[in-house]
Design a protein around this motif. Structure first.
Motif, PDB file in Angstrom:
ATOM      1  N   HIS A   1      -0.209   4.595   1.848  1.00  0.00           N
ATOM      2  CA  HIS A   1       0.108   4.692   3.274  1.00  0.00           C
ATOM      3  C   HIS A   1       1.505   5.277   3.473  1.00  0.00           C
ATOM      4  CE1 HIS A   1       0.499   3.696   7.490  1.00  0.00           C
ATOM      5  NE2 HIS A   1       1.627   3.026   7.209  1.00  0.00           N
ATOM      6  N   TYR A   2       2.464   4.809   2.663  1.00  0.00           N
ATOM      7  CA  TYR A   2       3.827   5.314   2.784  1.00  0.00           C
ATOM      8  C   TYR A   2       3.909   6.782   2.351  1.00  0.00           C
ATOM      9  CZ  TYR A   2       5.376   0.580   3.685  1.00  0.00           C
ATOM     10  OH  TYR A   2       5.554  -0.658   4.242  1.00  0.00           O
TER      11      TYR A   2
ATOM     12  N   SER B   1       1.619   9.024   2.807  1.00  0.00           N
ATOM     13  CA  SER B   1       1.085   9.855   3.885  1.00  0.00           C
ATOM     14  C   SER B   1       1.998   9.876   5.108  1.00  0.00           C
ATOM     15  CB  SER B   1      -0.312   9.373   4.281  1.00  0.00           C
ATOM     16  OG  SER B   1      -0.217   8.071   4.824  1.00  0.00           O
TER      17      SER B   1
ATOM     18  N   ASP C   1       0.858  -1.184   0.000  1.00  0.00           N
ATOM     19  CA  ASP C   1       0.000   0.000   0.000  1.00  0.00           C
ATOM     20  C   ASP C   1       0.898   1.239   0.000  1.00  0.00           C
ATOM     21  OD1 ASP C   1      -2.112   1.724   0.166  1.00  0.00           O
ATOM     22  OD2 ASP C   1      -2.386   1.443   2.330  1.00  0.00           O
TER      23      ASP C   1
END
Length: 173
Positions: free
Chosen positions: A57-58, A60, A54
């Motif tokens: 996610h990284y 953000s 994902d």
């Protein structure tokens, strides 16, 4: 798909017990079967565990957006490498050749032994009863008996060693 159905169609117990293979061939077959099953299980385990990353996610969480975009680019450009299995096919072919040669040798040995046993069986079936044999026929069949008797006569021995111990004394005097 053809390899899966061919691998499952082999009746290993019939091969192990029914063909009369020697120990080295059986050991090689068993190790080959074990390596094959290990490879199949590892392959299915790897196929089942394809990771899903994902990247949003990284994006953000990390401050370095350039590293995330580089990772995203690397993942998009990734292509699985195809390996040339010709080398392994040669190894398998050599193993198969040795196994076939050993199997043919085993078949020849078994056929030779079978013909020998068949000849022995026919000799046993065609043999006359022991009571009908003459001394000359026994001496012809087993020349070592004749040599032993000649040696005993030359040495002046007129009794068979161990006869009295085994059968007892039958003289009346």
């Amino acid at each position: 798909m053809a390899t899966k159905s061919a691998a499952t169609a082999v009746d290993w117990t019939k091969i192990y017990t029914g063909l009369g293979l020697d120990k080295t061939t059986l050991t090689s077959l068993q190790s080959f079967r074990a390596r094959h099953s290990t490879a199949v299980s590892k392959n299915s385990a790897l196929k089942a565990t394809v990771p899903q990353i994902d990247l949003s996610h990284y994006k953000s969480v990390l401050k370095d957006q350039q590293a995330v975009s580089l990772a995203e680019k690397v993942l998009k450009d990734f292509k699985a490498v195809d390996y040339d299995v010709a080398k392994w096919n040669e190894v398998v072919g050599a193993f198969e050749g040795k196994a076939v040669a050993a199997a043919k040798e085993t078949v020849n040995k078994i056929q030779t032994e079978q013909s020998s046993l068949q000849a022995t069986l026919s000799n046993i079936q065609d043999a006359r009863p022991f009571e009908d044999l003459t001394v000359d026929e026994v001496a012809k069949a087993r020349p070592e008996i004749n040599k032993a008797v000649e040696t005993m006569i030359k040495k002046g021995k007129w009794s068979v060693p161990g006869y009295r111990e085994k059968f007892g004394e039958f003289s009346l005097m």
